[in-house]
Design an enzyme around this catalytic site. Structure first.
Site, PDB file in Angstrom:
ATOM      1  N   SER A  15      34.409  -1.024  -5.520  1.00  0.00           N
ATOM      2  CA  SER A  15      35.825  -1.419  -5.622  1.00  0.00           C
ATOM      3  C   SER A  15      36.776  -0.292  -5.231  1.00  0.00           C
ATOM      4  CB  SER A  15      36.139  -1.899  -7.045  1.00  0.00           C
ATOM      5  OG  SER A  15      36.056  -0.828  -7.948  1.00  0.00           O
ATOM      6  N   ASP A  65      26.666  -4.706 -14.513  1.00  0.00           N
ATOM      7  CA  ASP A  65      26.398  -3.296 -14.793  1.00  0.00           C
ATOM      8  C   ASP A  65      25.047  -2.983 -14.137  1.00  0.00           C
ATOM      9  OD1 ASP A  65      25.466  -0.939 -15.874  1.00  0.00           O
ATOM     10  OD2 ASP A  65      26.145  -1.380 -17.912  1.00  0.00           O
ATOM     11  N   VAL A  66      25.056  -2.125 -13.134  1.00  0.00           N
ATOM     12  CA  VAL A  66      23.827  -1.891 -12.361  1.00  0.00           C
ATOM     13  C   VAL A  66      22.719  -1.212 -13.170  1.00  0.00           C
ATOM     14  CG1 VAL A  66      24.817  -1.952 -10.039  1.00  0.00           C
ATOM     15  CG2 VAL A  66      24.832   0.200 -11.332  1.00  0.00           C
ATOM     16  N   ASN A  92      25.605   2.904  -4.357  1.00  0.00           N
ATOM     17  CA  ASN A  92      26.715   3.871  -4.446  1.00  0.00           C
ATOM     18  C   ASN A  92      27.197   4.119  -5.870  1.00  0.00           C
ATOM     19  OD1 ASN A  92      29.364   5.211  -3.374  1.00  0.00           O
ATOM     20  ND2 ASN A  92      30.060   3.476  -4.626  1.00  0.00           N
ATOM     21  N   SER A 142      23.590  13.632  -3.767  1.00  0.00           N
ATOM     22  CA  SER A 142      24.655  14.630  -3.901  1.00  0.00           C
ATOM     23  C   SER A 142      24.060  16.003  -3.598  1.00  0.00           C
ATOM     24  CB  SER A 142      25.185  14.627  -5.336  1.00  0.00           C
ATOM     25  OG  SER A 142      25.957  15.792  -5.579  1.00  0.00           O
ATOM     26  N   TYR A 155      23.217  14.631 -14.224  1.00  0.00           N
ATOM     27  CA  TYR A 155      23.656  14.123 -12.915  1.00  0.00           C
ATOM     28  C   TYR A 155      22.734  14.615 -11.785  1.00  0.00           C
ATOM     29  CZ  TYR A 155      26.924  13.240  -9.011  1.00  0.00           C
ATOM     30  OH  TYR A 155      27.501  12.813  -7.837  1.00  0.00           O
ATOM     31  N   LYS A 159      20.373  12.597  -8.986  1.00  0.00           N
ATOM     32  CA  LYS A 159      20.592  12.704  -7.541  1.00  0.00           C
ATOM     33  C   LYS A 159      19.347  13.267  -6.833  1.00  0.00           C
ATOM     34  CE  LYS A 159      24.581  10.848  -7.758  1.00  0.00           C
ATOM     35  NZ  LYS A 159      24.762   9.500  -7.221  1.00  0.00           N
ATOM     36  N   ILE A 188      34.105  15.419  -2.423  1.00  0.00           N
ATOM     37  CA  ILE A 188      34.870  14.390  -1.718  1.00  0.00           C
ATOM     38  C   ILE A 188      35.972  13.892  -2.639  1.00  0.00           C
ATOM     39  CG2 ILE A 188      34.710  12.133  -0.563  1.00  0.00           C
ATOM     40  CD1 ILE A 188      32.870  14.258   0.769  1.00  0.00           C
TER      41      ILE A 188
HETATM   42  P1  NAP Z   1      34.110   6.765  -8.201  1.00  0.00           P
HETATM   43  O1  NAP Z   1      35.416   6.792  -7.467  1.00  0.00           O
HETATM   44  O2  NAP Z   1      34.107   7.038  -9.654  1.00  0.00           O
HETATM   45  O3  NAP Z   1      33.400   5.371  -7.876  1.00  0.00           O
HETATM   46  C1  NAP Z   1      32.219   4.959  -8.524  1.00  0.00           C
HETATM   47  C2  NAP Z   1      32.260   3.453  -8.661  1.00  0.00           C
HETATM   48  O4  NAP Z   1      31.083   3.024  -9.376  1.00  0.00           O
HETATM   49  C3  NAP Z   1      33.466   2.967  -9.480  1.00  0.00           C
HETATM   50  O5  NAP Z   1      34.037   1.835  -8.876  1.00  0.00           O
HETATM   51  C4  NAP Z   1      32.840   2.637 -10.823  1.00  0.00           C
HETATM   52  O6  NAP Z   1      33.577   1.677 -11.567  1.00  0.00           O
HETATM   53  C5  NAP Z   1      31.483   2.103 -10.383  1.00  0.00           C
HETATM   54  N1  NAP Z   1      30.560   2.037 -11.493  1.00  0.00           N
HETATM   55  C6  NAP Z   1      30.438   2.919 -12.522  1.00  0.00           C
HETATM   56  N2  NAP Z   1      29.492   2.508 -13.368  1.00  0.00           N
HETATM   57  C7  NAP Z   1      28.991   1.346 -12.864  1.00  0.00           C
HETATM   58  C8  NAP Z   1      27.991   0.443 -13.308  1.00  0.00           C
HETATM   59  N3  NAP Z   1      27.328   0.662 -14.423  1.00  0.00           N
HETATM   60  N4  NAP Z   1      27.747  -0.663 -12.573  1.00  0.00           N
HETATM   61  C9  NAP Z   1      28.442  -0.897 -11.427  1.00  0.00           C
HETATM   62  N5  NAP Z   1      29.398  -0.077 -10.960  1.00  0.00           N
HETATM   63  C10 NAP Z   1      29.669   1.040 -11.676  1.00  0.00           C
HETATM   64  O7  NAP Z   1      33.119   7.830  -7.552  1.00  0.00           O
HETATM   65  P2  NAP Z   1      32.897   8.275  -6.034  1.00  0.00           P
HETATM   66  O8  NAP Z   1      33.326   9.673  -5.925  1.00  0.00           O
HETATM   67  O9  NAP Z   1      33.438   7.255  -5.089  1.00  0.00           O
HETATM   68  O10 NAP Z   1      31.286   8.280  -6.004  1.00  0.00           O
HETATM   69  C11 NAP Z   1      30.501   7.297  -5.352  1.00  0.00           C
HETATM   70  C12 NAP Z   1      29.069   7.814  -5.295  1.00  0.00           C
HETATM   71  O11 NAP Z   1      29.028   9.031  -4.531  1.00  0.00           O
HETATM   72  C13 NAP Z   1      28.477   8.162  -6.664  1.00  0.00           C
HETATM   73  O12 NAP Z   1      27.121   7.795  -6.708  1.00  0.00           O
HETATM   74  C14 NAP Z   1      28.608   9.668  -6.738  1.00  0.00           C
HETATM   75  O13 NAP Z   1      27.677  10.250  -7.607  1.00  0.00           O
HETATM   76  C15 NAP Z   1      28.374  10.034  -5.282  1.00  0.00           C
HETATM   77  N6  NAP Z   1      28.916  11.362  -4.945  1.00  0.00           N
HETATM   78  C16 NAP Z   1      30.264  11.585  -5.003  1.00  0.00           C
HETATM   79  C17 NAP Z   1      30.761  12.855  -4.690  1.00  0.00           C
HETATM   80  C18 NAP Z   1      32.217  13.181  -4.700  1.00  0.00           C
HETATM   81  O14 NAP Z   1      32.556  14.352  -4.443  1.00  0.00           O
HETATM   82  N7  NAP Z   1      33.122  12.249  -4.948  1.00  0.00           N
HETATM   83  C19 NAP Z   1      29.858  13.882  -4.345  1.00  0.00           C
HETATM   84  C20 NAP Z   1      28.503  13.610  -4.321  1.00  0.00           C
HETATM   85  C21 NAP Z   1      28.037  12.342  -4.614  1.00  0.00           C
HETATM   86  P3  NAP Z   1      34.664   2.206 -12.668  1.00  0.00           P
HETATM   87  O15 NAP Z   1      35.480   3.246 -12.018  1.00  0.00           O
HETATM   88  O16 NAP Z   1      35.431   0.984 -13.026  1.00  0.00           O
HETATM   89  O17 NAP Z   1      33.862   2.782 -13.795  1.00  0.00           O
END
Ligand code: NAP
Length: 248
Positions: A15, A65-66, A92, A142, A155, A159, A188
């Site tokens: 989303s 909830d995944v 994701n 990650s 975490y 990963k 990011i």
């Molecule tokens: P984000 O903005 O927090 O997005 C994560 C999404 O996953 C949110 O929409 C969240 O919903 C949803 N979510 C959380 N728990 C869930 C569940 N139990 N079932 C289904 N959906 C769920 O994070 P992002 O930065 O875009 O990260 C996306 C992915 O990239 C993650 O796996 C993260 O670990 C990885 N990553 C991110 C970074 C970074 O720098 N941003 C770096 C390395 C890896 P709610 O917000 O409503 O809880």
């Protein structure tokens, strides 16, 4: 413009953030998009679906909830009624609950393991029979999973687990010409990294040659490439999108 035309992608946690960016980038290449998220994210998910439809593709949101196997199974049964094939699966969804191991509670450990890693089994296992030849599975790892990170034993374990999952499943699915890859982003801009305190952010930026955080689109561009025919001979890889960060 039509790299993914006729394909359907399922993106968990789609989303907002990186997931949404992948959804938009894939829709721009013609893919129909299924967004998964949790029920409380419904408003954001529906807004994303409207944005995707405006790009001229089919789009829908489904809630589960995944980390819950039975909930994922039921969601996949529902999805099947409208979308019998899923060509692209993007694992994701993810969370952080950072704390040094000494202070980490069982809840902080278990919830991160469940949402970040068990989810990858729950979703991929239930979706697998819907992925036809030529499909693509992409999971968000990650750089913390490659190099570890202070305060992220939970975490980073998930990963790193995703990397083992990716390399194993790539061997299992090679015969069906399904590619399996992991993307390892650095830092990011998203809701997840907005939580990082300013002082820590300065330290992080000092390790990035351009002194800039990445944008969700930087990750999305790679996901599109891997899912397209241009990426058909790339499998079992962990590809960093970190701006050359000196980390891990
Ligand atoms: P984000 O903005 O927090 O997005 C994560 C999404 O996953 C949110 O929409 C969240 O919903 C949803 N979510 C959380 N728990 C869930 C569940 N139990 N079932 C289904 N959906 C769920 O994070 P992002 O930065 O875009 O990260 C996306 C992915 O990239 C993650 O796996 C993260 O670990 C990885 N990553 C991110 C970074 C970074 O720098 N941003 C770096 C390395 C890896 P709610 O917000 O409503 O809880």
């Amino acid at each position: 413009m039509d790299e993914l035309k006729g394909k359907t992608a399922l993106i968990t946690g789609g989303s907002q953030g990186i997931g949404k960016s992948i959804a938009v980038a894939m829709a721009k290449e013609g893919a129909n998009i299924i967004i998964n998220d949790i029920e409380p994210a419904k408003e954001g998910a529906e807004a994303t679906v409207a944005e995707l439809k405006a790009l001229g593709v089919e789009a829908a949101s489904y809630y589960a909830d995944v980390s819950n196997f039975e909930a994922v199974k039921a969601m996949v049964e529902e999805i099947k009624k409208t979308f019998p094939n899923i060509n692209i699966l993007v694992n994701n969804a993810g969370i952080t609950k950072d704390r040094t191991l000494k202070k980490m509670t069982p809840e902080e450990w278990n919830s991160v393991i469940s949402i970040n890693l068990n989810s990858v089994y729950n979703v991929t296992h239930n979706v697998l029979e819907m992925i036809p030849e030529g499909g693509s599975i992409i999971s968000l790892s990650s750089i913390a999973g490659v190099g570890g990170n202070f305060g992220q034993c939970n975490y980073a374990s998930t990963k790193a687990g995703i990397i083992g999952f990716t390399k194993s499943l790539a061997k299992e699915l090679g015969k069906q010409k399904i590619t399996v890859n992991a993307i390892a982003p650095g830092f990011i801009k998203s809701k997840m990294t907005d939580k990082i305190p300013m002082m820590m952010l300065d330290q992080i930026l000092s390790l990035i040659p351009s002194k800039e955080m990445g944008q969700p689109e930087d990750v999305a561009n790679l996901a599109v490439f891997l899912a397209s025919s241009k990426g058909k001979y790339i499998s079992s890889q962990v590809i960093r999108v970190d701006g050359g960060m000196m980390f891990g």
